[in-house]
Scaffold this motif. Structure first.
Motif, PDB file in Angstrom:
ATOM      1  N   LEU A 481       0.818  -1.206   0.000  1.00  0.00           N
ATOM      2  CA  LEU A 481       0.000   0.000   0.000  1.00  0.00           C
ATOM      3  C   LEU A 481       0.853   1.258   0.000  1.00  0.00           C
ATOM      4  N   ASN A 482       2.176   1.082  -0.010  1.00  0.00           N
ATOM      5  CA  ASN A 482       3.090   2.215  -0.072  1.00  0.00           C
ATOM      6  C   ASN A 482       3.343   2.523  -1.540  1.00  0.00           C
ATOM      7  N   SER A 483       2.544   3.421  -2.097  1.00  0.00           N
ATOM      8  CA  SER A 483       2.613   3.674  -3.536  1.00  0.00           C
ATOM      9  C   SER A 483       3.754   4.597  -3.925  1.00  0.00           C
ATOM     10  N   THR A 484       4.431   5.212  -2.934  1.00  0.00           N
ATOM     11  CA  THR A 484       5.446   6.214  -3.254  1.00  0.00           C
ATOM     12  C   THR A 484       6.855   5.649  -3.406  1.00  0.00           C
ATOM     13  N   GLY A 485       7.127   4.494  -2.788  1.00  0.00           N
ATOM     14  CA  GLY A 485       8.486   3.972  -2.749  1.00  0.00           C
ATOM     15  C   GLY A 485       9.302   4.554  -1.622  1.00  0.00           C
ATOM     16  N   TYR A 486       8.644   5.266  -0.732  1.00  0.00           N
ATOM     17  CA  TYR A 486       9.329   5.902   0.405  1.00  0.00           C
ATOM     18  C   TYR A 486       9.809   4.855   1.402  1.00  0.00           C
ATOM     19  N   SER A 487      10.997   5.076   1.962  1.00  0.00           N
ATOM     20  CA  SER A 487      11.543   4.182   2.975  1.00  0.00           C
ATOM     21  C   SER A 487      12.412   4.991   3.929  1.00  0.00           C
ATOM     22  N   ASN A 488      12.185   4.812   5.227  1.00  0.00           N
ATOM     23  CA  ASN A 488      12.972   5.508   6.243  1.00  0.00           C
ATOM     24  C   ASN A 488      13.094   4.589   7.460  1.00  0.00           C
ATOM     25  N   PRO A 489      14.247   3.938   7.657  1.00  0.00           N
ATOM     26  CA  PRO A 489      14.411   2.999   8.775  1.00  0.00           C
ATOM     27  C   PRO A 489      14.136   3.628  10.137  1.00  0.00           C
ATOM     28  N   GLU A 490      14.496   4.896  10.306  1.00  0.00           N
ATOM     29  CA  GLU A 490      14.247   5.563  11.589  1.00  0.00           C
ATOM     30  C   GLU A 490      12.745   5.673  11.864  1.00  0.00           C
ATOM     31  N   MET A 491      11.981   6.014  10.826  1.00  0.00           N
ATOM     32  CA  MET A 491      10.531   6.093  10.980  1.00  0.00           C
ATOM     33  C   MET A 491       9.937   4.714  11.264  1.00  0.00           C
ATOM     34  N   GLU A 492      10.441   3.694  10.585  1.00  0.00           N
ATOM     35  CA  GLU A 492       9.923   2.341  10.780  1.00  0.00           C
ATOM     36  C   GLU A 492      10.196   1.858  12.198  1.00  0.00           C
ATOM     37  N   ALA A 493      11.318   2.277  12.782  1.00  0.00           N
ATOM     38  CA  ALA A 493      11.611   1.927  14.176  1.00  0.00           C
ATOM     39  C   ALA A 493      10.605   2.586  15.117  1.00  0.00           C
ATOM     40  N   LEU A 494      10.183   3.803  14.799  1.00  0.00           N
ATOM     41  CA  LEU A 494       9.149   4.467  15.604  1.00  0.00           C
ATOM     42  C   LEU A 494       7.829   3.724  15.517  1.00  0.00           C
ATOM     43  N   TYR A 495       7.484   3.242  14.323  1.00  0.00           N
ATOM     44  CA  TYR A 495       6.269   2.427  14.177  1.00  0.00           C
ATOM     45  C   TYR A 495       6.353   1.181  15.056  1.00  0.00           C
ATOM     46  N   ASP A 496       7.502   0.508  15.061  1.00  0.00           N
ATOM     47  CA  ASP A 496       7.663  -0.693  15.884  1.00  0.00           C
ATOM     48  C   ASP A 496       7.410  -0.373  17.359  1.00  0.00           C
ATOM     49  N   GLN A 497       7.931   0.761  17.807  1.00  0.00           N
ATOM     50  CA  GLN A 497       7.698   1.161  19.197  1.00  0.00           C
ATOM     51  C   GLN A 497       6.229   1.429  19.452  1.00  0.00           C
ATOM     52  N   ALA A 498       5.584   2.139  18.523  1.00  0.00           N
ATOM     53  CA  ALA A 498       4.177   2.509  18.709  1.00  0.00           C
ATOM     54  C   ALA A 498       3.275   1.290  18.697  1.00  0.00           C
ATOM     55  N   PHE A 499       3.587   0.295  17.844  1.00  0.00           N
ATOM     56  CA  PHE A 499       2.766  -0.915  17.781  1.00  0.00           C
ATOM     57  C   PHE A 499       2.667  -1.587  19.149  1.00  0.00           C
ATOM     58  N   ALA A 500       3.781  -1.590  19.868  1.00  0.00           N
ATOM     59  CA  ALA A 500       3.846  -2.341  21.123  1.00  0.00           C
ATOM     60  C   ALA A 500       3.499  -1.494  22.350  1.00  0.00           C
ATOM     61  N   GLU A 501       3.330  -0.188  22.156  1.00  0.00           N
ATOM     62  CA  GLU A 501       3.128   0.712  23.297  1.00  0.00           C
ATOM     63  C   GLU A 501       1.683   0.654  23.795  1.00  0.00           C
ATOM     64  N   THR A 502       1.507   0.229  25.060  1.00  0.00           N
ATOM     65  CA  THR A 502       0.161   0.106  25.624  1.00  0.00           C
ATOM     66  C   THR A 502      -0.301   1.378  26.327  1.00  0.00           C
ATOM     67  N   ASP A 503       0.601   2.317  26.566  1.00  0.00           N
ATOM     68  CA  ASP A 503       0.226   3.608  27.135  1.00  0.00           C
ATOM     69  C   ASP A 503      -0.244   4.495  25.981  1.00  0.00           C
ATOM     70  N   SER A 504      -1.527   4.851  25.978  1.00  0.00           N
ATOM     71  CA  SER A 504      -2.105   5.561  24.840  1.00  0.00           C
ATOM     72  C   SER A 504      -1.461   6.916  24.607  1.00  0.00           C
ATOM     73  N   GLU A 505      -1.081   7.614  25.672  1.00  0.00           N
ATOM     74  CA  GLU A 505      -0.462   8.927  25.511  1.00  0.00           C
ATOM     75  C   GLU A 505       0.924   8.812  24.884  1.00  0.00           C
ATOM     76  N   VAL A 506       1.688   7.819  25.317  1.00  0.00           N
ATOM     77  CA  VAL A 506       3.020   7.609  24.740  1.00  0.00           C
ATOM     78  C   VAL A 506       2.894   7.193  23.280  1.00  0.00           C
ATOM     79  N   ALA A 507       1.933   6.315  22.996  1.00  0.00           N
ATOM     80  CA  ALA A 507       1.722   5.878  21.609  1.00  0.00           C
ATOM     81  C   ALA A 507       1.370   7.061  20.716  1.00  0.00           C
ATOM     82  N   ALA A 508       0.483   7.936  21.193  1.00  0.00           N
ATOM     83  CA  ALA A 508       0.092   9.100  20.405  1.00  0.00           C
ATOM     84  C   ALA A 508       1.291  10.000  20.120  1.00  0.00           C
ATOM     85  N   GLU A 509       2.173  10.146  21.098  1.00  0.00           N
ATOM     86  CA  GLU A 509       3.371  10.955  20.910  1.00  0.00           C
ATOM     87  C   GLU A 509       4.267  10.363  19.824  1.00  0.00           C
TER      88      GLU A 509
END
Length: 563
Positions: A481-509
């Motif tokens: 679904l990534n139609s642009t070809g964009y890739s950023n490992p630093e951003m993907e690491a943030l996604y990994d953190q957010a996926f696992a974060e159970t504190d809603s405020e921290v996840a939103a940040e």
């Protein structure tokens, strides 16, 4: 048309949301059917005009995932959780008697299926169906076409007990938004049969036509390609039976024909993308009421980073500087709703409590700044169109769905604005769904993409984790679904953190940090949050817009017709 990835979903505890609504016509309560003294009756037919015919009927595949299909199968396919019009995430009490986390470390979710829940062929809905959806959606088999793997790839096992009516799902790592999973369940036994015993073939190809099975209050019958499909009550449904006799979904009424079709009693409801003249015409029709809402759909500009010009950050930044997004809003959606505004966040929309406005550099137009960026990238802008010594004239194609007046108007405004910065824009549209083959070719390969800039909308539900499907690259060759070809490992690491974060405020940040990073890299530019427009005959009682992927049919089993 809009594409339907399962994104923009947020836990109910994270989002106690309410829609921003501006009533039109006779409706003063944000979308509920007006109450009157007339009594209601069982039976009757409701005719709904859809702006798109599904390409296939497995909503879980990228090939068939669309907003129009999602609105229909909401009434046919079971789901563990559903989204209400106020964006609350609620357990479907027809399917489940309970769903709870029974262990945090490791994370284990236990679902208990209603003992009476069964497919229309009499086979019980069971853990087998949960396991099948997980197996097809976890990304482990490259031959399986799946719309989204988000969350499913973190599941370690799906096991059944109590004759399959208890489902135990264990995760390899925590997934805070587990309520987003196991929507649009399919019958494992029947899908395998559709593939002549091969479940992958059945999944990928077996639902080219509307299914005969159902696990919801309605079932699909009488499909007339390019014309209509009819839904009738599923007699085997264990919950409350619908009050109406049938719901006809028509595919042959375009936006321009909606006012006349309503006035001539050819249709009873529609859900078009609003246009100024359409809204004004519908307001004048006696016996029809309407509402404009702002849900979870936003219009955006995507850049194909395989293009030699757009691969340069300076060119994307120049486009961002040259655009006047306030003017785009004023000349399009701002004409029929004073709630319309520029969108400055791709993860949280303006009517979500975790929304933060980002992209400060692009809040106001700066043509001089655009020209400076192009100069830094080596462009000569002394002529009408800027030229690069290696890549030639800065001429870009802009593609969208032909015949959509709102988008075609937006294209002309973008073309006009970018021309002032020496960026030539040519319009390159295709009718209806066909244009999406440019953005997401059937091969799934980037080499087969055929666009420079794309204008369309993402529509989803309130779970932000699945936005990862839009911005995380699936690999150097595949699109996903990534139609642009964009890739950023630093951003993907943030996604990994957010996926696992159970504190809603921290996840939103974390998700807001992701959006800030997207503004820095600029693979896309959000334009505005799109309004929904729901005209319907006043005699249909119980209609309420659900401005998520569920759409206006979400509670059709509750509708009654005034006698």
């Amino acid at each position: 048309m809009t594409t339907h990835p399962r994104w923009l979903r947020v836990l109910a505890l994270l989002l106690g949301l309410s829609l921003v609504a501006a009533a039109c016509g006779d409706d003063d309560d944000g979308g509920d059917a007006a109450e009157d003294d007339a009594s209601s009756q069982d039976g009757g037919t409701v005719v709904f005009a859809s702006d798109q015919e599904p390409d296939g009927w497995n909503i879980n595949t990228s090939a068939s995932s669309s907003l129009a299909l999602g609105q229909i199968v909401e009434l046919v396919y079971p789901a563990a959780f559903r989204i209400t019009p106020d964006f609350e995430v609620v357990m479907d009490e027809d399917l489940l008697t309970s769903a709870e986390m029974v262990s945090e470390d490791p994370q284990v979710i236990e679902y208990v299926i209603d003992p009476d829940a069964s497919w229309s062929d009499g086979t019980p809905i069971s853990a087998d169906d949960f396991e099948f959806l997980w197996t097809m959606s976890n990304g482990s088999n490259p031959d399986v076409d799946t719309a989204s793997t988000v969350g499913y790839e973190l599941i370690e096992s799906v096991e059944g007990s109590d004759d399959g009516k208890t489902v135990t799902v264990a995760f390899s790592s925590p997934y805070a938004e587990w309520r987003s999973l196991f929507a649009d369940l399919l019958p494992a036994h029947l899908i395998s049969e559709l593939g002549d015993g091969d479940p992958v073939v059945g999944w990928n190809e077996g639902l080219a036509d509307p299914p005969e099975f159902s696990g919801g209050p309605f079932r699909l019958v009488d499909h007339q390609p390019e014309q209509s499909v009819t839904l009738v009550p599923n007699e085997e449904f264990w919950g409350e039976q619908p009050s109406t006799d049938e719901l006809v979904v028509r595919f042959d009424v375009d936006n321009a024909g909606i006012p006349a079709a309503l006035e001539n009693d050819e249709i009873d409801m529609a859900y078009p993308q609003p246009q100024l003249d359409l809204v004004e015409q519908v307001e004048e029709i006696e016996g029809v009421e309407s509402v404009i809402n702002f849900g979870l759909e936003f219009e955006h500009l995507d850049f194909n980073l395989a293009n030699s010009h757009l691969a340069k950050p300076e060119v994307r930044e120049a486009i961002g500087f040259a655009l006047d997004r306030e003017a785009i809003v004023d000349r399009t959606v701002g004409q029929f709703s004073d709630e319309a505004s520029v969108l400055n966040n791709r993860i949280f929309l303006t009517n979500q409590p975790n929304h933060e406005a980002h992209g400060d550099d692009y809040q106001s137009r700066d043509v001089d700044g655009a020209e400076q960026r192009l100069d830094e990238a080596g462009y000569d802008c002394s002529a009408e169109v800027c030229t690069h010594p290696e890549d030639g004239e800065l001429s870009l194609r802009l593609s969208t769905t032909a015949g959509n007046q709102l988008r075609e108007d937006t294209q002309l405004i973008i073309q006009e604005q970018l021309a002032e910065a020496g960026i030539e824009v040519t319009i390159d549209n295709l009718e209806g769904n066909a244009v999406f083959s440019k953005f997401f070719p059937d091969s799934g390969l980037r080499a087969d993409q055929d666009y420079d800039m794309a204008l369309f909308a993402w529509t989803g539900e309130p779970f932000p984790s699945a936005t990862g499907e839009l911005y995380i690259s699936p690999g150097p060759d595949m699109i996903g679904l990534n139609s642009t070809g964009y890739s950023n490992p630093e951003m993907e690491a943030l996604y990994d953190q957010a996926f696992a974060e159970t504190d809603s405020e921290v996840a939103a940040e974390l998700y807001n940090q992701i959006d800030e990073m997207l503004w820095e890299d600029l693979p896309t530019i959000p334009l505005y949050q799109k309004p929904t427009f729901l005209p319907h005959r006043s005699s249909i009682e119980g209609v309420q817009d659900n401005a998520t992927t569920a759409g206006p049919l979400w509670n059709a089993e509750e509708w009654t017709l005034a006698s």
